[in-house]
Design an enzyme around this catalytic site. Structure first.
Site, mmCIF file in Angstrom:
data_model
loop_
_atom_site.group_PDB
_atom_site.id
_atom_site.type_symbol
_atom_site.label_atom_id
_atom_site.label_comp_id
_atom_site.label_asym_id
_atom_site.label_seq_id
_atom_site.Cartn_x
_atom_site.Cartn_y
_atom_site.Cartn_z
ATOM 1 N N HIS A 123 14.514 -22.642 -35.062
ATOM 2 C CA HIS A 123 14.334 -21.482 -34.569
ATOM 3 C C HIS A 123 14.563 -20.209 -34.087
ATOM 4 C CE1 HIS A 123 10.490 -18.394 -34.113
ATOM 5 N NE2 HIS A 123 10.003 -19.211 -35.140
ATOM 6 N N GLN A 203 6.931 -27.053 -33.191
ATOM 7 C CA GLN A 203 5.970 -28.314 -34.493
ATOM 8 C C GLN A 203 6.243 -29.905 -33.949
ATOM 9 O OE1 GLN A 203 4.853 -26.374 -36.946
ATOM 10 N NE2 GLN A 203 6.318 -24.636 -36.894
ATOM 11 N N CYS A 365 11.213 -17.296 -39.608
ATOM 12 C CA CYS A 365 12.285 -16.981 -38.024
ATOM 13 C C CYS A 365 13.353 -18.096 -38.172
ATOM 14 C CB CYS A 365 11.138 -17.440 -36.972
ATOM 15 S SG CYS A 365 10.216 -15.694 -37.098
HETATM 16 N N1 PLP Z 1 10.083 -23.266 -32.231
HETATM 17 C C1 PLP Z 1 10.124 -23.564 -33.518
HETATM 18 C C2 PLP Z 1 9.856 -24.809 -34.142
HETATM 19 C C3 PLP Z 1 8.631 -22.630 -34.353
HETATM 20 O O1 PLP Z 1 8.265 -23.536 -35.475
HETATM 21 C C4 PLP Z 1 8.389 -21.832 -34.039
HETATM 22 C C5 PLP Z 1 7.144 -20.662 -34.374
HETATM 23 O O2 PLP Z 1 7.023 -20.926 -35.402
HETATM 24 C C6 PLP Z 1 8.380 -21.297 -32.266
HETATM 25 C C7 PLP Z 1 9.525 -21.974 -31.898
HETATM 26 C C8 PLP Z 1 8.097 -19.927 -32.098
HETATM 27 O O3 PLP Z 1 6.525 -19.902 -31.739
HETATM 28 P P1 PLP Z 1 5.662 -18.808 -30.653
HETATM 29 O O4 PLP Z 1 5.967 -18.198 -31.913
HETATM 30 O O5 PLP Z 1 4.361 -19.224 -30.260
HETATM 31 O O6 PLP Z 1 6.477 -18.480 -29.848
#
Ligand code: PLP
Length: 409
Positions: A123, A203, A365
């Site tokens: 991400h 996740q 993302c």
């Molecule tokens: N990492 C992963 C694998 C994610 O799916 C997400 C959110 O979709 C994030 C990080 C970022 O999470 P947050 O937006 O709550 O910081």
């Protein structure tokens, strides 16, 4: 086995109707989960009965608020089997937790030319903080390749480890492919190569049991809002010796032991990393969410989602023109990202929405990962403990309608 109907009754929003009488089918939990009444009530009760700032007050409400806030930290520690409560740092979200590691550990212990190994399935929140260190320190980044069937290329991972990275960061489960990476094996290999490890658990922690002592990870980051809790609350778990060596991330109230005109002395763990008034109600909310998940049992949550995934993958293969990115249910969580021929993923999501079916479209993302597959976007359906096979049927019916509508035209 989870009692589907009982669980669904715990989530008020699931009885909502969308677009004039369409039943809501919420298949977007990978973005953010829905919240059960116990979470909403815990936060409501806090604001109605115990609302005050924490740690600093001597009055009754401040004491109650502090107790509730710290009890939640204890619940989180137990949930991921952290040895000590002070290893649980409250942040705003996974993103902030990873930035904390990059800035507090990375800026202190990395120097120009040092290697950080990530993966192509990260991400943005586990890519950009490291890009920032490339600009700030001149570190190098390498990305473990993803195979055409959506798995991590472990041979490539081992080749990168041979270059002796200082840190290895990877997502436990991809938010696009659903791929669950062999975290324990990767951590052990990374340690053998002399690297410290950061696991993005955004996740994984919400969907199956995660035990930080069993994994032996150095850092684990996750978000409350993806695991039935409120937004505005994230967690960073870290090994004690590392957390102790790191400098504070943000400066201000609460993270100090003493302040003088000439400087400051940082507070003890975990407060050293918690500057300013934190998300108090949100911490209480995640505490309630953890109670709820623990009562159901994370093993049962995992089995339920695995059943939904297997069924969803079977059913989606009936829809003409569909390509699923990682269609193998083994070592995969409840996420199905797909395209239908050349129909734009946003169009798919929009047509489904008209039937009350909430899915997400875009790069989720994970733009570099989409680049690997030479596509700009996918549509993504994601499942959680409150979803049912009937909802998957509704989703598939919706896809047939999309297919007919666009293919016919
Ligand atoms: N990492 C992963 C694998 C994610 O799916 C997400 C959110 O979709 C994030 C990080 C970022 O999470 P947050 O937006 O709550 O910081």
């Amino acid at each position: 086995m989870l009692d589907e109907q009982k669980i669904r009754a715990d989530f008020p929003i699931l009885s909502r109707e969308i677009h004039a009488g369409k039943k809501l089918v919420y298949l977007d939990s990978a973005a953010s989960s829905q919240k059960p009444s116990v979470v909403i009530d815990a936060m409501d009760h806090y604001y109605r009965h115990s609302n005050a700032n924490i740690h600093r007050g001597v009055h009754k409400l401040a004491e109650e608020a502090t107790d509730l806030y710290e009890q939640a930290r204890k619940k989180i520690a137990v949930f991921i089997n952290a040895p000590k409560q002070k290893q649980i740092i409250y942040t705003r979200n996974t993103t902030e937790s990873i930035n904390l590691v990059a800035q507090s550990w990375g800026r202190k212990f990395l120097k120009a030319g040092d290697l950080v190994v990530l993966t192509q399935m990260e991400h943005h929140s586990n890519i950009v903080p490291w890009h920032m260190l490339v600009a700030q320190l001149g570190i190098r980044l390498e990305f473990t390749r993803v195979t055409p069937d959506g798995k991590l290329d472990l041979d490539h991972f081992k080749q990168l480890l041979a270059q002796e990275p200082k840190l290895v960061g990877f997502t436990h489960m991809s938010n696009v492919l659903g791929t669950i990476n062999p975290a324990k094996e990767m951590i052990s290999l990374a340690h053998a190569a002399g690297a410290i490890t950061l696991v993005d658990g955004a996740q994984s922690v919400p969907h199956f049991p995660v035990d930080v002592q069993d994994l032996d990870c150095d850092f684990l980051a996750f978000s409350s809002h993806k695991m039935l809790g409120p937004t505005g609350l994230g967690v960073l778990y870290g090994k004690l010796d590392l957390l102790r060596q790191m400098d504070p991330f943000l400066g201000g109230g609460d993270m100090i032991k003493e302040v003088k005109f000439s400087g400051f002395t940082p507070n003890e763990l975990p407060y050293k990393f918690e500057a300013g008034t934190p998300s108090i109600a949100e911490a209480i909310g995640i505490g309630a969410a953890i109670d709820y998940l623990s009562e159901l049992g994370m093993d049962s949550v995992e089995v339920h989602e695995q059943n939904l995934l297997t069924y969803g993958l079977e059913r989606i293969s009936e829809v003409p023109g569909v390509t699923v990115f990682n269609a193998d249910p083994r070592n995969k969580g409840g996420v199905i990202a797909f395209t239908i021929g050349s129909i734009h993923p946003h169009d798919v999501a929009q047509v489904l929405d008209r039937s009350g079916i909430a899915v997400r479209a875009g790069h989720h993302c994970a733009q570099p990962l989409h680049e690997v597959f030479s596509i700009p976007a996918t549509t993504r359906a994601s499942f959680y403990l409150y979803n049912t096979k009937n909802e998957i049927d509704a989703f598939i019916e919706g896809l047939f309608a999309v297919q007919k509508y666009f293919m016919a035209g």
